[in-house]
Design a protein around this motif. Structure first.
Motif, PDB file in Angstrom:
ATOM      1  N   THR A 233       0.806  -1.247   0.074  1.00 42.70           N
ATOM      2  CA  THR A 233       0.041   0.096  -0.135  1.00 42.70           C
ATOM      3  C   THR A 233       0.892   1.122  -0.057  1.00 42.70           C
ATOM      4  N   ASN A 234       1.960   1.355   0.931  1.00 41.88           N
ATOM      5  CA  ASN A 234       2.730   2.487   1.017  1.00 41.88           C
ATOM      6  C   ASN A 234       3.466   2.642  -0.238  1.00 41.88           C
ATOM      7  N   GLU A 235       4.104   1.517  -1.100  1.00 46.26           N
ATOM      8  CA  GLU A 235       4.760   1.573  -2.165  1.00 46.26           C
ATOM      9  C   GLU A 235       3.817   2.449  -3.333  1.00 46.26           C
ATOM     10  N   ARG A 236       2.503   1.736  -3.420  1.00 47.50           N
ATOM     11  CA  ARG A 236       1.817   2.433  -4.529  1.00 47.50           C
ATOM     12  C   ARG A 236       1.516   3.767  -4.195  1.00 47.50           C
ATOM     13  N   GLN A 237       1.462   4.198  -2.948  1.00 48.20           N
ATOM     14  CA  GLN A 237       1.372   5.711  -2.802  1.00 48.20           C
ATOM     15  C   GLN A 237       2.597   6.380  -3.290  1.00 48.20           C
ATOM     16  N   GLN A 238       3.651   5.865  -3.175  1.00 44.88           N
ATOM     17  CA  GLN A 238       4.883   6.344  -3.659  1.00 44.88           C
ATOM     18  C   GLN A 238       4.831   6.542  -5.035  1.00 44.88           C
ATOM     19  N   VAL A 239       4.463   5.690  -5.715  1.00 46.23           N
ATOM     20  CA  VAL A 239       4.590   5.513  -6.992  1.00 46.23           C
ATOM     21  C   VAL A 239       3.382   6.487  -7.660  1.00 46.23           C
ATOM     22  N   LEU A 240       2.360   6.569  -7.057  1.00 47.20           N
ATOM     23  CA  LEU A 240       1.384   7.603  -7.421  1.00 47.20           C
ATOM     24  C   LEU A 240       1.324   9.111  -7.283  1.00 47.20           C
ATOM     25  N   GLY A 241       2.314   9.286  -6.168  1.00 40.91           N
ATOM     26  CA  GLY A 241       2.383  10.536  -5.852  1.00 40.91           C
ATOM     27  C   GLY A 241       3.707  11.213  -6.507  1.00 40.91           C
ATOM     28  N   ASP A 242       3.753  12.424  -6.480  1.00 38.82           N
ATOM     29  CA  ASP A 242       4.961  13.259  -7.030  1.00 38.82           C
ATOM     30  C   ASP A 242       5.246  12.850  -8.439  1.00 38.82           C
ATOM     31  N   VAL A 243       4.212  13.175  -9.193  1.00 37.15           N
ATOM     32  CA  VAL A 243       4.219  12.761 -10.666  1.00 37.15           C
ATOM     33  C   VAL A 243       4.220  14.087 -11.441  1.00 37.15           C
ATOM     34  N   GLU A 244       5.010  13.985 -12.566  1.00 43.99           N
ATOM     35  CA  GLU A 244       5.631  15.514 -13.237  1.00 43.99           C
ATOM     36  C   GLU A 244       4.208  16.051 -13.893  1.00 43.99           C
ATOM     37  N   THR A 245       3.693  15.094 -14.703  1.00 38.04           N
ATOM     38  CA  THR A 245       2.522  15.742 -15.500  1.00 38.04           C
ATOM     39  C   THR A 245       1.182  15.188 -15.091  1.00 38.04           C
ATOM     40  N   ARG A 247      -1.013  14.063 -17.311  1.00 34.85           N
ATOM     41  CA  ARG A 247      -1.239  12.985 -18.130  1.00 34.85           C
ATOM     42  C   ARG A 247      -0.545  11.953 -17.523  1.00 34.85           C
ATOM     43  N   ASP A 248       0.671  11.761 -16.958  1.00 34.31           N
ATOM     44  CA  ASP A 248       1.376  11.005 -16.369  1.00 34.31           C
ATOM     45  C   ASP A 248       0.593  10.201 -15.128  1.00 34.31           C
ATOM     46  N   LYS A 249       0.122  11.149 -14.456  1.00 32.97           N
ATOM     47  CA  LYS A 249      -0.582  10.952 -13.239  1.00 32.97           C
ATOM     48  C   LYS A 249      -1.931  10.070 -13.383  1.00 32.97           C
ATOM     49  N   ALA A 250      -2.559  10.597 -14.728  1.00 27.57           N
ATOM     50  CA  ALA A 250      -3.855  10.007 -15.075  1.00 27.57           C
ATOM     51  C   ALA A 250      -3.713   8.569 -15.419  1.00 27.57           C
ATOM     52  N   VAL A 251      -2.520   8.535 -16.103  1.00 26.03           N
ATOM     53  CA  VAL A 251      -2.120   7.092 -16.833  1.00 26.03           C
ATOM     54  C   VAL A 251      -1.758   6.058 -15.393  1.00 26.03           C
ATOM     55  N   LEU A 254      -4.958   4.978 -13.376  1.00 23.11           N
ATOM     56  CA  LEU A 254      -5.775   3.953 -13.981  1.00 23.11           C
ATOM     57  C   LEU A 254      -5.188   2.564 -13.921  1.00 23.11           C
ATOM     58  N   LEU A 255      -3.762   2.559 -13.941  1.00 26.13           N
ATOM     59  CA  LEU A 255      -3.094   1.334 -13.839  1.00 26.13           C
ATOM     60  C   LEU A 255      -3.055   0.724 -12.488  1.00 26.13           C
ATOM     61  N   GLY A 256      -3.025   1.792 -11.458  1.00 27.44           N
ATOM     62  CA  GLY A 256      -2.476   1.457 -10.001  1.00 27.44           C
ATOM     63  C   GLY A 256      -3.652   1.397  -9.307  1.00 27.44           C
ATOM     64  N   MET A 257      -4.858   1.958  -9.674  1.00 27.65           N
ATOM     65  CA  MET A 257      -6.008   2.254  -8.738  1.00 27.65           C
ATOM     66  C   MET A 257      -6.986   1.375  -9.309  1.00 27.65           C
ATOM     67  N   GLU A 258      -7.340   1.600 -10.677  1.00 32.02           N
ATOM     68  CA  GLU A 258      -8.232   0.730 -11.504  1.00 32.02           C
ATOM     69  C   GLU A 258      -7.801  -0.526 -12.069  1.00 32.02           C
ATOM     70  N   ALA A 298     -11.008   8.678  -5.958  1.00 26.27           N
ATOM     71  CA  ALA A 298      -9.361   9.287  -6.256  1.00 26.27           C
ATOM     72  C   ALA A 298      -9.179   9.414  -7.964  1.00 26.27           C
ATOM     73  N   CYS A 299      -9.577   8.379  -8.501  1.00 23.23           N
ATOM     74  CA  CYS A 299      -9.070   8.298 -10.035  1.00 23.23           C
ATOM     75  C   CYS A 299      -9.947   9.423 -10.786  1.00 23.23           C
ATOM     76  N   ARG A 300     -11.377   9.592 -10.379  1.00 21.98           N
ATOM     77  CA  ARG A 300     -12.076  10.640 -11.084  1.00 21.98           C
ATOM     78  C   ARG A 300     -11.553  11.932 -10.780  1.00 21.98           C
ATOM     79  N   GLN A 301     -10.792  12.222  -9.404  1.00 24.31           N
ATOM     80  CA  GLN A 301     -10.403  13.380  -9.100  1.00 24.31           C
ATOM     81  C   GLN A 301      -9.249  13.748 -10.160  1.00 24.31           C
ATOM     82  N   VAL A 302      -8.373  12.765 -10.360  1.00 25.67           N
ATOM     83  CA  VAL A 302      -7.106  12.895 -11.115  1.00 25.67           C
ATOM     84  C   VAL A 302      -7.415  13.119 -12.577  1.00 25.67           C
TER      85      VAL A 302
END
Length: 404
Positions: A233-245, A247-251, A254-258, A298-302
């Motif tokens: 869980t904490n590793e996923r939070q790291q990967v989904l956080g602090d993303v540059e764009t 678009r990348d955050k949305a991608v 979709l992979l890591g939450m949906e 959370a995915c809808r918001q992003v």
């Protein structure tokens, strides 16, 4: 490649036995070197030096013996002489068999053989170009093997005996059990198709029997398990956080939450995002119809943030047929994921973009979501596939849960 009349030919067993018995002491260069290197470390350069020696002997029509060895190694350094000396001892130990040059083969373009081409075109079970390419590759590999055996004077055809030998050939070349079974499945389906088309192909009873024998060839046993790792869980939070764009955050969400596959992300259209009903319409791998899954808050918001930034929020009614990510390829998605994994020190063996899908299934189960609902969310065809996540969870908690 041989034409269909040659491919479907099935020689008499007595003839096969005679030819095989004559060929016991006959090897191609690659076959001989493969046997020589079987017990050597994978990084060893011995096979390479030995092959150069053998090919030189064949080129000059010299026997593979001590005299040829002395001539070939005269000006070589000791670190190259030693491998060839070891090979010569091996060669003499196995009885100095006849060695012939490797048959010259040409790379077969996709579906070059008319039989394969027609089968691929008519196979209703093959959905999508990727599946067709995979089966074409498998069948071309088999018919290349048929051509190579024929060039060596050995009987080879679309028959149970040749297919069984082909499976052993793949094993000898260290193909994985998964790949071997995939190739075998393609050949079996081709054989079944030929039997159904027996009148059009004008097959004899002997050829039909040879085709039916293929169904008896057994694949390799595979312990079904996970090929991909998953995040905590904490590793996923790291990967989904602090993303540059955005678009990348949305991608990533979709992979890591949906839990979408990379190809499913590239297929998403604006009309597939139902913010009002909180549903995502997903066109699955190799599918022609979409399935609805839960569109998490959370995915809808992003995704809304990304749409606002790209001037598509609210989603215009006339643009619902547009792709969510214009011209995004799966290799670009893998790059985005790998970049985030490396950024947080999480890139390791078995950890890839598809691992985020495994992460979704794993964490949903750990959060108490039922197996059936996880199956529906990930759109697995069978519950058995989803049960692998349960097995993985069991292995993970085994030492903590077992009483002392």
């Amino acid at each position: 490649m041989a034409d269909s009349s040659v491919i479907l030919h099935s020689p008499e067993k007595t003839e096969s036995n005679q030819v095989i018995s004559k060929a016991v002491n006959r090897y191609t260069v690659s076959q001989l070197i493969r046997y020589f290197g079987a017990d050597l470390p994978k990084a060893s350069n011995y096979p390479r030096h030995a092959k150069a020696f053998v090919e030189d002997c064949l080129k000059k029509r010299f026997p593979i013996d001590g005299i040829s060895f002395a001539r070939f190694t005269t000006d070589l350094p000791s670190n190259r002489v030693s491998p060839i000396r070891k090979f010569l001892l091996f060669y003499q130990t196995i009885g100095c068999p006849t060695v012939v040059a490797d048959p010259k083969t040409t790379k077969i373009p996709p579906a070059a053989n008319e039989l394969v081409l027609t089968f691929i075109r008519e196979a209703k079970s093959l959905r999508g170009d990727r599946s067709k390419e995979t089966y074409t590759k498998a069948l071309n590999a088999f018919f290349l093997y048929v051509d190579e055996q024929t060039a060596l004077g050995l009987p080879a055809s679309l028959s149970g005996l040749t297919v069984s030998d082909f499976v052993q050939h793949l094993k000898d070349n260290q193909y994985s059990a998964f790949t071997i079974n995939l190739y075998l499945s393609a050949i079996k389906q081709l054989a079944a198709w030929c039997i159904r088309r027996r009148e059009d192909l004008k097959l004899s009873d002997e050829q039909l029997n040879a085709l039916r024998d293929i169904d008896d060839v057994r694949g390799l046993a595979i312990e079904r398990t996970f090929y991909k790792d998953s995040l905590e869980t904490n590793e996923r939070q790291q990967v989904l956080g602090d993303v540059e764009t955005t678009r990348d955050k949305a991608v990533l969400v979709l992979l890591g939450m949906e839990g979408l596959r990379t190809v499913e992300v590239t297929r998403l259209k604006l009309g597939d995002l139902d913010f009002e009903r909180q549903q995502l319409q997903v066109l699955g791998k190799g599918k022609s119809t979409k399935k609805a899954i839960k569109f998490f808050a959370a995915c809808r918001q992003v995704l809304q943030t990304h749409l606002e930034e790209t001037n598509r929020w609210p989603i215009p009614q006339g643009r619902r047929g547009e792709y969510l990510f214009d011209d995004l390829k799966t290799h670009q998605i893998r790059y985005i994921v790998d970049k985030q994994l490396r950024k947080h020190g999480l890139k390791r063996a078995g950890m890839s973009a598809h691992s985020l899908r495994h992460t979704v299934g794993q964490l949903l189960l750990e959060e108490g979501v039922s197996l059936e609902h996880v199956q529906q969310h990930l759109r697995h065809e069978t519950l058995e596939t989803t049960q692998f996540y349960t097995k993985k969870k069991t292995r993970k908690t085994y030492f903590q849960q077992m009483p002392d």
